[in-house]
Design an enzyme around this catalytic site. Structure first.
Site, PDB file in Angstrom:
ATOM      1  N   LYS A  57      15.477  11.671  31.112  1.00 48.83           N
ATOM      2  CA  LYS A  57      15.127  10.236  31.103  1.00 48.83           C
ATOM      3  C   LYS A  57      14.619   9.792  32.479  1.00 48.83           C
ATOM      4  CE  LYS A  57      19.275   9.184  29.515  1.00 48.83           C
ATOM      5  NZ  LYS A  57      19.767  10.545  29.139  1.00 48.83           N
ATOM      6  N   THR A  58      15.335  10.173  33.519  1.00 44.81           N
ATOM      7  CA  THR A  58      14.916   9.815  34.876  1.00 44.81           C
ATOM      8  C   THR A  58      13.585  10.469  35.231  1.00 44.81           C
ATOM      9  OG1 THR A  58      17.230   9.592  35.552  1.00 44.81           O
ATOM     10  CG2 THR A  58      15.598   9.823  37.304  1.00 44.81           C
TER      11      THR A  58
ATOM     12  N   ASP B 298      18.985   2.808  35.589  1.00 49.63           N
ATOM     13  CA  ASP B 298      19.733   3.837  34.878  1.00 49.63           C
ATOM     14  C   ASP B 298      21.044   3.257  34.355  1.00 49.63           C
ATOM     15  OD1 ASP B 298      20.224   6.318  33.837  1.00 49.63           O
ATOM     16  OD2 ASP B 298      20.787   7.252  35.746  1.00 49.63           O
TER      17      ASP B 298
ATOM     18  N   THR C 273      22.833   6.309  28.056  1.00 53.27           N
ATOM     19  CA  THR C 273      23.445   7.351  27.235  1.00 53.27           C
ATOM     20  C   THR C 273      24.222   6.733  26.080  1.00 53.27           C
ATOM     21  OG1 THR C 273      25.345   7.367  28.735  1.00 53.27           O
ATOM     22  CG2 THR C 273      23.618   8.990  29.140  1.00 53.27           C
TER      23      THR C 273
ATOM     24  N   ARG D  87      19.159  20.034  32.521  1.00 51.18           N
ATOM     25  CA  ARG D  87      20.003  19.895  33.718  1.00 51.18           C
ATOM     26  C   ARG D  87      21.051  20.994  33.779  1.00 51.18           C
ATOM     27  NH1 ARG D  87      22.697  14.283  34.182  1.00 51.18           N
ATOM     28  NH2 ARG D  87      20.545  13.678  34.626  1.00 51.18           N
TER      29      ARG D  87
END
Length: 324
Positions: free
Chosen positions: A62-63, A107, A156, A216
């Site tokens: 997302k980032t 975020d 999230t 990640r």
């Protein structure tokens, strides 16, 4: 403009390995197609892209997508998070410091206080910031004009965002999906190249299979395997990868020690379940939210665990995995 990629292998993981072009960004093809159309259309009109919301489990990119959008539009990106904006003044400070066509990335926006959301609505819709000065009968509203900007938010927990806020993301709401094993291998190959790590195909397969279908996590495991091979002066092959992953308690299905403890507790202490979340959390000495948000989704995805109205139940596949 977004910070260019740092090719130093000792740089911070996210900064080093984050893709900065659409071609480097593996997976999420449906989202990429939609975003490229959105960005091109906005560019042709000479306007900033509309506000965008990304949601999905942590570690899926997302980032990275927010940085890519800023990079593609040639905009400055300002980054903050829901918990960091504690007062209306904090939000006002962030918004008034934006430049024309800047990207503001928030975020974990579901953790934004509701009274701060109310201030964000007119900023998103009309490009104005309403500030109340004073209290009581003498209070008055000051309206500040804001430059045109794009708000990109990530969360999230989609259910934690209020309906009025969700409806204001006119550019679209996009759910990021877990990656396939082949996509994870492509990501690992790119990461290994950036880090200067020589790794064979079997080792890539081993890491990808244990990555929880998340970039990640895959990059984290790659770096730990690299460290193991480097310290032991060995080639990063399948055996080295297996030994390195065993050392950090990651099994062949990508489960860590806590994941396995949850399964073992349900099977051995509660006869396979059902067992309530509070009882399970007390039995494994873990927070309820951590079990629910971090460990359970992957166990459920693998088919090792079920959530039922009466509690958590270990499936036959889950029992077989821990040898029960």
């Amino acid at each position: 403009m977004s910070t260019p990629i740092d090719d130093s292998p000792d740089a911070f993981l996210d900064k080093t390995l984050r893709p900065h072009t659409w071609d480097d960004y593996v997976g999420q093809s449906r989202i990429k197609k939609n975003l490229r159309i959105l960005l091109q259309a906005a560019q042709e009109r000479g306007q900033p892209p509309e506000h965008i919301l990304f949601y999905g489990p942590p570690g899926l990119g997302k980032t990275t997508l927010a940085h890519l959008i800023a990079h593609e539009t040639g905009a400055q990106i300002r980054i903050t998070s829901g918990p960091a904006i504690e007062k209306v003044g904090d939000l006002a400070s962030v918004l008034t410091n934006l430049g024309d066509k800047d990207v503001l990335f928030i975020d974990e926006i579901h953790r934004l206080h509701k009274h701060i959301e109310e201030v964000l609505y007119p900023a998103m819709e009309s490009g104005v910031l309403d500030i109340i000065i004073g209290k009581g009968p003498s209070a008055r509203t000051l309206q500040l004009e804001l430059p045109a900007f794009t708000l990109i938010a990530a969360t999230t927990q989609m259910s934690g965002i209020s309906s009025p806020l969700r409806s204001r993301f006119s550019g679209g709401t996009f759910r990021l999906e877990y990656y396939s094993e082949d996509e994870v291998k492509d990501i690992l190959s790119r990461s290994a190249s950036i880090l200067g790590v020589a790794i064979d195909a079997e080792a890539l397969d081993e890491i990808a299979r244990r990555s929880r279908f998340t970039p990640r996590t895959a990059n984290f495991l790659l770096k730990r395997c690299r460290d193991f091979a480097q310290v032991h002066k060995r080639k990063l092959d399948k055996l080295s990868a297996q030994e390195a992953l065993a050392l950090i308690d990651i099994d062949e299905m990508g489960l860590n020690r806590t994941d396995r403890d949850i399964l073992k507790t349900i099977v051995k202490k509660f006869s396979g379940g059902p067992v309530g979340l509070k009882t399970l959390a007390a039995a494994v000495s873990e927070e309820e939210s951590t079990i629910e948000d971090v460990h359970e989704p992957y166990l459920i995805q693998l088919g090792f665990l079920e959530r039922t109205p009466r509690g958590r139940v270990a499936t036959p596949q889950g029992m077989a995995h821990i040898g029960a």
